[in-house]
Design a protein around this motif. Structure first.
Motif, PDB file in Angstrom:
ATOM      1  N   UNK A 123       0.240  -3.961   4.203  1.00 28.44           N
ATOM      2  CA  UNK A 123      -0.571  -3.465   3.084  1.00 28.44           C
ATOM      3  C   UNK A 123      -0.573  -1.943   3.083  1.00 28.44           C
ATOM      4  N   UNK A 124      -0.616  -1.425   4.271  1.00 24.94           N
ATOM      5  CA  UNK A 124      -0.726   0.016   4.456  1.00 24.94           C
ATOM      6  C   UNK A 124       0.565   0.714   4.053  1.00 24.94           C
ATOM      7  N   UNK A 125       0.459   1.648   3.137  1.00 24.44           N
ATOM      8  CA  UNK A 125       1.641   2.437   2.788  1.00 24.44           C
ATOM      9  C   UNK A 125       2.411   1.899   1.600  1.00 24.44           C
ATOM     10  N   UNK A 126       1.877   0.849   0.946  1.00 23.53           N
ATOM     11  CA  UNK A 126       2.612   0.292  -0.198  1.00 23.53           C
ATOM     12  C   UNK A 126       2.758   1.289  -1.352  1.00 23.53           C
ATOM     13  N   UNK A 127       1.907   2.327  -1.339  1.00 18.52           N
ATOM     14  CA  UNK A 127       2.039   3.357  -2.376  1.00 18.52           C
ATOM     15  C   UNK A 127       3.362   4.103  -2.258  1.00 18.52           C
ATOM     16  N   UNK A 128       4.070   3.927  -1.137  1.00 18.44           N
ATOM     17  CA  UNK A 128       5.393   4.555  -0.992  1.00 18.44           C
ATOM     18  C   UNK A 128       6.480   3.782  -1.734  1.00 18.44           C
ATOM     19  N   UNK A 129       6.198   2.534  -2.118  1.00 19.83           N
ATOM     20  CA  UNK A 129       7.264   1.685  -2.665  1.00 19.83           C
ATOM     21  C   UNK A 129       7.856   2.236  -3.961  1.00 19.83           C
ATOM     22  N   UNK A 130       6.998   2.669  -4.885  1.00 21.75           N
ATOM     23  CA  UNK A 130       7.550   3.163  -6.149  1.00 21.75           C
ATOM     24  C   UNK A 130       8.275   4.495  -5.981  1.00 21.75           C
ATOM     25  N   UNK A 131       7.721   5.468  -5.239  1.00 21.99           N
ATOM     26  CA  UNK A 131       8.500   6.678  -4.977  1.00 21.99           C
ATOM     27  C   UNK A 131       9.840   6.386  -4.288  1.00 21.99           C
ATOM     28  N   UNK A 132       9.844   5.389  -3.405  1.00 21.62           N
ATOM     29  CA  UNK A 132      11.099   5.022  -2.736  1.00 21.62           C
ATOM     30  C   UNK A 132      12.122   4.504  -3.744  1.00 21.62           C
ATOM     31  N   UNK A 133      11.654   3.631  -4.635  1.00 19.93           N
ATOM     32  CA  UNK A 133      12.554   3.086  -5.656  1.00 19.93           C
ATOM     33  C   UNK A 133      12.994   4.172  -6.637  1.00 19.93           C
TER      34      UNK A 133
END
Ligand code: 4IA
Length: 404
Positions: free
Chosen positions: A160-170
């Motif tokens: 759950x932790x750090x999922x805010x990185x998913x869109x910047x990663x994509x």
């Protein structure tokens, strides 16, 4: 190196397909390319381009001529180092590609997608309930970005932790397929913590039991893939499975909000959710284009493309080609049979997540259709320019409650 196009009888265009203004509204440019001929040469980048459905589909069906191993972006991996170790799926050819694709395909069959339906459906119902109660919301930041991050990240088993990185990663991943322009530079600014999180999230100990990630690692125990391959295959899910569906959901909402008659049909018959999503995939395809690299000289429409040439395949143009779809190719029609579109690709690389993407699209649109009588824009949509993805940053929407 490729020769100049002078020796070849193909139209030469000086357009920049990666200009942000073109990226957010590419359709006039696509039409010019399609009308210029079956093959055009884009001189700014020294690449060939297919914009008609026939040639795009033909290239996707011929991996031996149109290789993915040199990368599916503008960069030729044999000449410049890629920003990340190449994907074992996307940036590879058979036979190696087939070996790793098989276990991945097995993870995401239509049958497996159906087992996800109860959890994915409950999440869609709950989210749409909240939004109907609010009445006004942002179709992107309150819905399209929220839903896949919740359900698909859960299905992978990501922390759950750090999922805010998913869109910047994509965003990095998809801008990196384009040239070294401002969009790409911006996406990579401050990328270190993002890449660090994504890399850690692909390790066995980060992935919760039962998810797709853990199942990829179990394939190592069965000797189907190696322990070096596993994190790269998990990475493919992170890179491919979030921003694409975010784009697809936002684009589908855009199609429905700007075609009230079509929303009315969907509201009257929520079973149209599936075809309504598919038609949005055709008309506003999240992935607009990918490249291939020729492994041999090839004749296309009377022109010869040399070996080792980059060819850009415009999926978003093929999906609006009047030669394939007729004179109403640009129209959004929930009753249209969009089968044959190439928004999920085709051939040996065709999207392995397509059944999950379709499930997400169906469930969100059907939840909306059953609760909201109308869906309209309250302000101009804000596009989100990206070197590969066509999507919106904001979609100000108003819905009025009303059951079917
Ligand atoms: C990967 C085609 C797109 C959705 C895609 C992007 C990245 C990867 C695969 C597919 O990193 O393997």
């Amino acid at each position: 190196m490729v020769d100049s196009a002078r020796v070849i009888d193909v139209p030469v265009l000086d357009d920049d397909p990666f200009d942000p203004a073109v990226l957010v509204d590419p359709y006039a440019f696509y039409e010019r390319m399609r009308e210029a001929g079956p093959v055009v040469f884009l001189e700014r980048y020294g690449v060939w381009a297919f914009a008609r459905h026939t040639e795009v589909a033909e290239a996707l069906g011929d991996w031996e001529t149109y290789s993915s191993a040199a990368g599916v972006g503008l960069a030729d991996f044999r000449k410049e180092a890629p920003w990340r170790p190449p994907s074992l799926l996307l940036e590879a050819d058979p036979p190696g590609h087939s070996v790793v694709r098989k276990p991945m395909l097995h993870l995401m069959t239509p049958k497996v997608a159906e087992t996800l339906r109860p959890a994915f459906s409950a999440a869609a119902e709950e989210l749409v309930d909240t939004l109907v109660n609010r009445g006004e919301f942002d179709g992107v930041t309150d819905l399209a970005e929220v839903y896949p991050i919740h359900v698909f990240a859960d299905a992978i088993g990501l922390p759950e932790d750090g999922r805010h990185h998913l869109l910047p990663y994509a965003t990095m991943t998809f801008n990196a397929f384009g040239p070294a322009n401002a969009l790409r530079d911006e996406a990579f600014a401050g990328s270190e913590p993002v890449i660090e999180w994504a890399t850690a999230a692909c390790q066995r100990d980060a992935l919760s039991p039962g998810g797709f990630g853990a199942q990829i690692w179990e394939a190592v125990d069965r000797d189907e893939i190696t322990a070096e391959e596993a994190p790269l295959l998990v990475r493919s899910l992170l890179a491919a499975g979030l921003d694409t569906t975010v784009g697809a959901l936002g684009n589908a909402l855009f199609c429905l909000a700007t075609n009230p008659d079509q929303y009315e049909l969907l509201h009257a018959d929520p079973k149209l959710a599936k075809p309504a999503f598919e038609e949005a995939m055709r008309l506003e395809s999240p992935i607009q284009a990918f490249f291939r690299t020729t492994s041999r000289p090839v004749e296309v429409g009377g022109a010869e493309i040399p070996a080792d040439a980059k060819v850009i395949l415009f999926f978003g143009s093929a999906n609006r080609d009047p030669l394939r779809w007729g004179e109403h190719a640009d129209r959004y029609d929930v009753h249209h049979r969009a089968a044959g579109h190439v928004a999920f690709g085709a051939g040996v690389h065709v999207c392995i997540g397509q059944f999950i993407a379709r499930l997400e699209g169906e469930l969100v649109l059907s939840a909306l259709a059953r609760r909201a009588a109308t869906l309209r824009l309250t302000d101009d949509p804000v596009p989100k320019p990206n070197n590969t993805l066509k999507a919106f940053r904001h979609l100000p929407l108003r819905i009025t409650a009303g059951g079917t």
